[in-house]
Design an enzyme around this catalytic site. Sequence first.
Site, PDB file in Angstrom:
ATOM      1  N   GLY A   1       0.808  -1.207   0.000  1.00 22.64           N
ATOM      2  CA  GLY A   1       0.000   0.000   0.000  1.00 22.64           C
ATOM      3  C   GLY A   1       0.844   1.261   0.000  1.00 22.64           C
ATOM      4  N   HIS A   2       0.137   2.373   0.010  1.00 21.89           N
ATOM      5  CA  HIS A   2       0.835   3.659  -0.042  1.00 21.89           C
ATOM      6  C   HIS A   2       1.690   3.891   1.205  1.00 21.89           C
ATOM      7  CE1 HIS A   2      -0.961   5.202  -3.682  1.00 21.89           C
ATOM      8  NE2 HIS A   2      -2.108   4.682  -3.286  1.00 21.89           N
ATOM      9  N   LEU A   3       1.151   3.549   2.358  1.00 23.16           N
ATOM     10  CA  LEU A   3       1.901   3.826   3.579  1.00 23.16           C
ATOM     11  C   LEU A   3       3.185   2.993   3.631  1.00 23.16           C
ATOM     12  CD1 LEU A   3       1.549   5.695   6.067  1.00 23.16           C
ATOM     13  CD2 LEU A   3       0.964   3.654   7.345  1.00 23.16           C
TER      14      LEU A   3
END
Lengths: 158, 868
Positions: free
Chosen positions: B526-528
């Site tokens: 994911g982005h995080l």
Amino acid sequence: MVREKKIKDLVIPLTDYPHMPYWGTLKEAIVQLNVVYETGHNTVLIFDEAYEFVGILLQTDILKGLEPKFARHFKEGLPLSWDDLLKSESQKRLAQPVKEFMSGVAATVDAEDSILKASHIMLREDAHLLPVMEGDKVIGVVRMGDLFHEITNAVLKL
Amino acid sequence: MPLPNVFQPVFDFFSKKRQEKALRDEDDKALFIERYKAFREVLKNNNEVLMTMADMQEKASGTFVFDRAYVESSYQAVSDGIKRIIDNLNVLGNEKYKDLIIPYQKNDDAIRERLSAEVAIPKTGYVLHLKEIGKETVPSAGGKLAHLGELAGVLGLHVPPGFVVTTYAYQAFVQHNQIQDILNEKTSKLDVRNYDKLTATSQEMQQLVRNGQIPADLEKAILDAYRAMCERAGDENLRVSVRSSALHEDIMASFAGQYETALNVPAEDLLAQYKSVLSSQFTPRALFYYKDKGFHIEEMAMAVGVLAMVESKVSGIMYSRDPGSPKEDVILINAVWGLGVYAVEGVVPTDNHRVFGEDAREITREEIACQEVMLVGGPEAGTHEVHVPKELLGKPCLNNEQISELAGYARKLEAHFGQPQDMEWAMDQEGRLYLLQSRPLRLASPRALADEGRPMVSKGYKILLDSGNVACRGAGAGPVCVVNREEDLADFPEGGVLVVRHTHPEFAVVLQKASAVVSDIGTVLGHLATVAREYDVPAIFNTENATRVLKNGMKVTVDAVYANVYEGVVEEVLKGKRTTDAFQSSPVLKELREILRMITPLNLTDPRSPDFRPTGCKTLHDITRFAHEVSMRALFDLSKESYFAARSTKQLVCEVPMQWWIIDLEDGIKEGVKGKKVRYEDIQSIPMRAVWEGMTALPWKGPPPVDTKGFLSVMFGATTDPTMDPLVRKGFVDKNYIIISKHFCNLSSRLGFHFSTTEAYLGHNPNENYVSFIFKGGAADVDRRVRRVHFVGKLLQHFDFRTEVKDDSLFARLDGHEQDYLKERLKVLGHIMIHTRQLDMVMFNDAMVNWYYQDMLKGIESFVSIPH
């Protein structure tokens, strides 16, 4: 001359008054009256799916609903404990829709009606609370207590 | 009675109108399908791009081997993916996001420019003398000779006299023979994993070089330099060693020994040996390393050293550190009789010495070898093997003074170059010591050492969490800071351990301050996760119960190697924390890191910020984030505004007393279902079945929904609520639509006076999955309506949704989760949709909200399996 007060001056707007749809349960009605206890409101207005006003649920309706059916045969009342009340069929009835317990609307007043007219209707219908209409819309309720206060104030000033 | 003709035009008009409308509806459906497909493409590509980026970031940690082709193809995949995202987003959003092409183009240009950057070969003479060169002349003299020049010139150490034929000369040679293009082509097409092809290509390339003609002026320059060297040495047929000195040979330890060195070369062979050393750039082994380390073909330029031959009595290798225990102050020296080749290649047993402490006070002769043969220079040329003379057999090659002298050199070189050195040395017949080369010593990566050295579980410490996926390797410690909402971010302490239920990209803003990140749920793609790797913040996701176990202020140590979280500060875990790996200097790694700096930083963290727009995107990651967010909204709007012809819909036969119309985009209904009706059993849309399960889990309460008439005759003025009007006009009044495919569902319903839309995609890849929900309206007074949406929001938060309330509208969303996880949440939505009907009426005050919250929670928990 001071304008004579009308019902619209005494009305408790619907937004401040408990109401619910007719398929809500008896329990939900009790919950609502329980949380509004401090306001002194003791009746729930009942509406249908089209927001048509269909009835009112009085404290007496609720108590009747909670009382076991057999109790009605005892004129002097019953030696019932809380436990009996909760264990009995009233549990089941708590889950039934308020439609089963509510009273019909015997009478209404119009927002433009006078206080005395409202008082008259209440006496005639033996009602402590009347829905207030504006055209065919319910805008709130008027209570006997508030009428009483207005009327008796006027009497004292005579 | 036949109709009078006079009415005919009117009827024509109506039927034409009807036809037109039907046509438009069909177009509408086609358009919807087209846009829905575009939406799927956005999600799919977004996911692929994130995966590629994650892989690149992992490679950039330096613990994996990869080549230039990897960097180029990975970036190509990212670039293509983002282009597709932008194109599809514009199909979906009707060209609304055209401006995204601006930041895309800007980044793409910059990255491609970096990827094709050529190493300039400096213009110098063809030949440079050893005393003219130093470490700054690596581009001209190649690594090995430049460093040798440094030893002689700067450090005044003893090295054999000589000169270097520069990389510029190599370039002249290649140009003269017009072979650059052929070499380029052969290298770029080369598959180094196919050994047969590698060998064949290697031979062709070497042949090309060996058969090349040295330009006349280069030939003259080499021979002139050689003659001058002879003159100075007073030997007109001075034997020389011809040594490779490629650009990266000494920088990257792995090039060690890749290239040819010719020993004892007489004058007449000098030019041929020069070409031979040049051609050794293309031996199979060398080609493999070039490709594998990802050098540019343009960087394959070789300088060649020509050094006077040292007639070695003894030679050997020396390490300024023991690679096996780099912290110890010890120098390793080995020595053989004769030329050092036998030591380097391990042909004969060597004398091994360990020198401890300053001033070489403690010399341990670990082994004195019994070396029977040695390599020496032949009388004519080349080298040959002879017996070790009897009087030397079994004797140590070096005495204590010589060992101390060598150890002194080792210390000096390590201090000068600032890192451990690997040296070759020789001693001539007179006992003089020469250094022949010095290059960085390859040690095992400190991180690898630390990881291998410590156990998976550190004993004697309390383990708080022991499961999860490592999103970024490393270890960190600090006080726990549980962040539930964005508002909590403001108080995030420097060095805190960020603990979150979900890995929302919005949390990225505190990563720079965080010493580690731990989440209950979340994907490492994911982005995080991307941002965590960007900032190199150790991260463990998917621990399931971090937010329950870890409490604010608690000091913990996060071991994002073995995915454990310990109570307190565990030093032995933190030891291997950061690496400053001197050996991570391969050009391709550097390049990968540089382009990642243009790709991965995330600036668009807050969708509500005014910068959340196409031109606010600064990196490629920003573009994916933006596209992901707006694609959801765009499809949602589209489903809301679309209107489908009755022909393309089927009515659902069901017990829920509402009218449901199904629009099947693709595989949502079992094959072979004919007619205008469809039964629930025939629905195979995964998300729709989940919603439906939730809708019907508990008995229906209340009457059938109001018909249009009832709706319009509302007493409380709900009709004047402008937000309700479009719904009336859009045909949502009497029909509830469900748009489905096998994995997709968009369900719009109006029940009583509230409108809700549930949309979900539940596929096999958690990163593509999402559920979104909008709930709005009501007919009670505004305070009660607002209380109802808060009530719904509170319920949804309990089931992990992210919610936002605006007036009487609620927006909720969940994405990036497994199918089963979302199925249970869809059931929750199904239940809420059906059981909140006109519930606004009863929302007298907050006490009512709380009571209904508890009541409905109990109901929901009776049929969903969501641990909490």
